[in-house]
Design a protein around this motif. Structure first.
Motif, PDB file in Angstrom:
ATOM      1  N   HIS A   1      -5.415   3.229  -1.858  1.00 50.23           N
ATOM      2  CA  HIS A   1      -4.448   4.015  -2.624  1.00 50.23           C
ATOM      3  C   HIS A   1      -3.245   4.388  -1.768  1.00 50.23           C
ATOM      4  O   HIS A   1      -2.103   4.320  -2.226  1.00 50.23           O
ATOM      5  CB  HIS A   1      -5.125   5.269  -3.182  1.00 50.23           C
ATOM      6  CG  HIS A   1      -4.263   6.104  -4.063  1.00 50.23           C
ATOM      7  ND1 HIS A   1      -3.892   5.719  -5.331  1.00 50.23           N
ATOM      8  CD2 HIS A   1      -3.700   7.329  -3.870  1.00 50.23           C
ATOM      9  CE1 HIS A   1      -3.135   6.654  -5.877  1.00 50.23           C
ATOM     10  NE2 HIS A   1      -3.004   7.641  -5.007  1.00 50.23           N
ATOM     11  N   SER A   2      -3.498   4.772  -0.534  1.00 52.83           N
ATOM     12  CA  SER A   2      -2.413   5.188   0.358  1.00 52.83           C
ATOM     13  C   SER A   2      -1.495   4.025   0.710  1.00 52.83           C
ATOM     14  O   SER A   2      -0.269   4.172   0.704  1.00 52.83           O
ATOM     15  CB  SER A   2      -2.984   5.796   1.639  1.00 52.83           C
ATOM     16  OG  SER A   2      -3.710   6.959   1.342  1.00 52.83           O
TER      17      SER A   2
ATOM     18  N   TRP B   1      -1.238   1.033  -0.881  1.00 52.95           N
ATOM     19  CA  TRP B   1      -0.644   0.445  -2.087  1.00 52.95           C
ATOM     20  C   TRP B   1       0.561   1.283  -2.528  1.00 52.95           C
ATOM     21  O   TRP B   1       1.502   0.757  -3.122  1.00 52.95           O
ATOM     22  CB  TRP B   1      -1.692   0.345  -3.183  1.00 52.95           C
ATOM     23  CG  TRP B   1      -1.293  -0.536  -4.329  1.00 52.95           C
ATOM     24  CD1 TRP B   1      -0.740  -0.137  -5.512  1.00 52.95           C
ATOM     25  CD2 TRP B   1      -1.393  -1.957  -4.411  1.00 52.95           C
ATOM     26  NE1 TRP B   1      -0.505  -1.212  -6.323  1.00 52.95           N
ATOM     27  CE2 TRP B   1      -0.896  -2.352  -5.668  1.00 52.95           C
ATOM     28  CE3 TRP B   1      -1.861  -2.938  -3.536  1.00 52.95           C
ATOM     29  CZ2 TRP B   1      -0.851  -3.674  -6.063  1.00 52.95           C
ATOM     30  CZ3 TRP B   1      -1.817  -4.260  -3.941  1.00 52.95           C
ATOM     31  CH2 TRP B   1      -1.317  -4.618  -5.191  1.00 52.95           C
ATOM     32  N   ALA B   2       0.525   2.572  -2.219  1.00 52.90           N
ATOM     33  CA  ALA B   2       1.631   3.466  -2.590  1.00 52.90           C
ATOM     34  C   ALA B   2       2.942   3.031  -1.944  1.00 52.90           C
ATOM     35  O   ALA B   2       4.013   3.159  -2.548  1.00 52.90           O
ATOM     36  CB  ALA B   2       1.299   4.904  -2.212  1.00 52.90           C
TER      37      ALA B   2
ATOM     38  N   VAL C   1       4.252   0.338  -4.082  1.00 50.42           N
ATOM     39  CA  VAL C   1       4.753   0.884  -5.352  1.00 50.42           C
ATOM     40  C   VAL C   1       6.145   1.483  -5.158  1.00 50.42           C
ATOM     41  O   VAL C   1       7.062   1.193  -5.929  1.00 50.42           O
ATOM     42  CB  VAL C   1       3.785   1.941  -5.929  1.00 50.42           C
ATOM     43  CG1 VAL C   1       4.407   2.656  -7.119  1.00 50.42           C
ATOM     44  CG2 VAL C   1       2.477   1.307  -6.325  1.00 50.42           C
TER      45      VAL C   1
ATOM     46  N   SER D   1       2.548  -0.658 -10.456  1.00 49.92           N
ATOM     47  CA  SER D   1       2.362   0.765 -10.758  1.00 49.92           C
ATOM     48  C   SER D   1       1.091   1.011 -11.567  1.00 49.92           C
ATOM     49  O   SER D   1       0.404   2.019 -11.353  1.00 49.92           O
ATOM     50  CB  SER D   1       3.587   1.332 -11.483  1.00 49.92           C
ATOM     51  OG  SER D   1       3.770   0.706 -12.726  1.00 49.92           O
TER      52      SER D   1
ATOM     53  N   GLN E   1      -1.844   0.839  -9.176  1.00 49.38           N
ATOM     54  CA  GLN E   1      -1.907   2.080  -8.402  1.00 49.38           C
ATOM     55  C   GLN E   1      -2.502   3.212  -9.236  1.00 49.38           C
ATOM     56  O   GLN E   1      -3.283   4.017  -8.726  1.00 49.38           O
ATOM     57  CB  GLN E   1      -0.505   2.468  -7.904  1.00 49.38           C
ATOM     58  CG  GLN E   1      -0.456   3.760  -7.129  1.00 49.38           C
ATOM     59  CD  GLN E   1      -1.109   3.685  -5.757  1.00 49.38           C
ATOM     60  OE1 GLN E   1      -1.855   2.776  -5.450  1.00 49.38           O
ATOM     61  NE2 GLN E   1      -0.830   4.669  -4.928  1.00 49.38           N
TER      62      GLN E   1
ATOM     63  N   GLY F   1      -5.790   5.244  -8.328  1.00 45.39           N
ATOM     64  CA  GLY F   1      -5.702   6.699  -8.268  1.00 45.39           C
ATOM     65  C   GLY F   1      -6.727   7.398  -9.139  1.00 45.39           C
ATOM     66  O   GLY F   1      -7.270   8.446  -8.756  1.00 45.39           O
TER      67      GLY F   1
END
Length: 146
Positions: free
Chosen positions: A9-10, A12-13, A16, A52, A55, A59
């Motif tokens: 998540h971190s 991939w952000a 994004v 997005s 993500q 999330g």
């Protein structure tokens, strides 16, 4: 499991945010220069939509496996709202990111219905830029940049 999902998540952000900046700038340039909408513009907007949404799914998984979620279950919403860090991770960040993805999705859907280039770029510029602002407003910067 938490550390793996958190890691994905971190990182991939970053993708994004980068892709959303590129898509917003591309739409704004296309709008102001009045250039023709082409296949590359379509690919950029579609890739932004896909990235997005991925993500968002990561999330959602992270939300339910994170230790913050256990605090919510054990202590209740009153304690969460009283602590600014917990409020950011449990309420503000997820809500704003969901809104951002909804805005991106609306912008993508509305731009496909337009027949000429300028309205296409206008829809993308408005909704993708708003989505970008929402994302940037609730990134946990202290954690993200460290």
């Amino acid at each position: 499991m938490y550390s793996t999902v958190y890691f994905i998540h971190s990182w991939w952000a970053y993708l994004v945010v980068l892709v959303l900046i590129i898509a917003s700038v591309n739409a704004l340039i296309g709008l102001f220069t009045k250039r023709d909408y082409n296949a590359n513009d379509f690919r950029i907007s579609l890739f932004t939509l896909i990235v997005s949404h991925i993500q968002l799914l990561i999330g959602i998984v992270l939300f339910f496996v994170a230790p913050y979620f256990q605090v919510l279950l054990n202590s209740g919403m009153g304690e969460v709202m009283g602590d600014s860090t917990l409020r950011l991770y449990i309420v503000e960040h997820p809500l704003m990111m969901i809104i951002a993805v909804v805005l991106i999705t609306i912008g993508y859907s509305k731009h496909k219905k337009k027949l000429t280039s300028n309205p296409k770029f206008k829809m993308l510029a408005i909704f993708y830029t708003l989505g970008l602002l929402f994302v940037l407003s609730r990134i946990p910067w202290a954690t993200w940049l460290s």
